[in-house]
Design an enzyme around this catalytic site. Structure first.
Site, mmCIF file in Angstrom:
data_model
loop_
_atom_site.group_PDB
_atom_site.id
_atom_site.type_symbol
_atom_site.label_atom_id
_atom_site.label_comp_id
_atom_site.label_asym_id
_atom_site.label_seq_id
_atom_site.Cartn_x
_atom_site.Cartn_y
_atom_site.Cartn_z
ATOM 1 N N ARG A 1 -4.436 -9.614 3.734
ATOM 2 C CA ARG A 1 -4.589 -9.685 2.272
ATOM 3 C C ARG A 1 -3.258 -9.304 1.639
ATOM 4 O O ARG A 1 -2.815 -8.162 1.754
ATOM 5 C CB ARG A 1 -5.705 -8.742 1.833
ATOM 6 C CG ARG A 1 -6.023 -8.752 0.344
ATOM 7 C CD ARG A 1 -7.154 -7.765 0.032
ATOM 8 N NE ARG A 1 -7.538 -7.800 -1.370
ATOM 9 C CZ ARG A 1 -6.971 -7.072 -2.330
ATOM 10 N NH1 ARG A 1 -5.965 -6.240 -2.014
ATOM 11 N NH2 ARG A 1 -7.381 -7.146 -3.576
ATOM 12 N N LYS B 1 0.814 -1.210 0.000
ATOM 13 C CA LYS B 1 0.000 0.000 0.000
ATOM 14 C C LYS B 1 0.855 1.272 0.000
ATOM 15 O O LYS B 1 2.017 1.274 0.409
ATOM 16 C CB LYS B 1 -0.962 -0.012 1.196
ATOM 17 C CG LYS B 1 -2.130 -0.989 1.062
ATOM 18 C CD LYS B 1 -3.077 -0.578 -0.038
ATOM 19 C CE LYS B 1 -4.282 -1.482 -0.201
ATOM 20 N NZ LYS B 1 -5.290 -1.314 0.842
#
Length: 281
Positions: free
Chosen positions: A237, A203
């Site tokens: 995830r 991210k």
């Protein structure tokens, strides 16, 4: 949760898995590496491409879901479109990963109809929209209020509370500092009583910490996974399943919660790297 992007424009995939055969092969490889479930997506969340037509997304996702379910794989579907959710659930998907924050409550209807789980994620941006909300200095308070209200909507539509998973939504309508603030105080979201999903792999908030591009964020991802594990995440995830499994297994053994496996003492490849005489001569 292993990530399989069945779309051509993911922000973080160095290799594009175009076509159902490639996506299924990649998913099965992630399962072999230790993934407990596979999250299949047919549309990237990047904001520099437009919304994918729902029939195109269905064409990308449903064949992959059906084939993975036939192989005994537990499957999640990353979508915010009700028609895609319905088609994927009818193909056997077990979990809806809705990154819109249940913008369309019909997704909850489909989850209730099929008995599937539902991820309720915090975001103040419409799908595919780049937007940074004004949280008045209290992004965590907004996350808690939003998720609580959206979970109530899902329950009102017939989804049992025990089938809801919550996600603080790192990078969604948040600056890196705001994403980090949410993860620092994740116990407050966990206190709502639902399992929480840590969608931290590669991210953008990791760039603020490491200064590295998406493909170079494995170390940062693993550190974020460790933080999530320390704070009771039910799912992580990730793109790099094998590395994540190794990381989590090593933590468990060193903490005394698991024991190491048996080694073959005759397997020298596990002891050292030997130079090939043919290449060093």
């Amino acid at each position: 949760m292993g990530i399989v992007n069945a779309n051509p424009d993911s922000f973080s995939d160095a290799v594009r898995h175009t076509g159902a055969d490639a996506a299924v092969a990649h998913a099965l490889d992630l399962v072999a590496q230790g993934a407990d479930l596979i999250d299949v997506g047919g549309e990237s969340g990047v904001t520099y491409t437009g919304v994918t037509a729902q029939d195109v997304e269905i064409e990308r996702v449903v064949p992959v879901v059906a084939r993975l379910v036939a192989e005994g794989v537990t499957v999640s579907v990353d979508t915010w479109k009700a028609a895609v959710a319905a088609a994927a659930l009818d193909a056997g998907a077990h979990l809806l990963n809705d990154v819109s924050g249940l913008r369309d409550a019909a997704l909850a209807d489909h989850a209730a109809r099929t008995g599937a789980g539902l991820v309720v994620m915090h975001t103040r941006a419409a799908p595919k929209e780049e937007h940074f909300a004004d949280y008045g200095g209290d992004v965590v308070g907004d996350v808690l209020a939003f998720v609580r209200e959206r979970c109530a909507v899902a329950c009102d539509r017939g989804v049992p509370a025990e089938r809801l998973v919550v996600d603080p939504g790192p990078d969604f309508a948040k600056s890196p500092a705001e994403s980090i603030a949410c993860l620092r105080r994740i116990d407050e979201l966990r206190a709502l009583g639902h399992p929480w999903l840590a969608a931290v792999s590669r991210k953008y908030f990791l760039a603020a910490i490491t200064g590295r591009a998406p493909a170079e964020r494995l170390a940062g991802t693993l550190a974020a996974v460790g933080h999530a594990a320390d704070h009771g995440a039910a799912f992580v995830r990730v793109h790099d399943v094998a590395a994540t499994v190794d990381f989590l297994c090593t933590r468990e053994v060193l903490a005394g919660r698991a024991e190491p496996g048996e080694l073959d003492p005759g397997d020298d490849a596990l002891k050292w790297i030997r130079a090939d005489d043919a290449t060093t001569a």
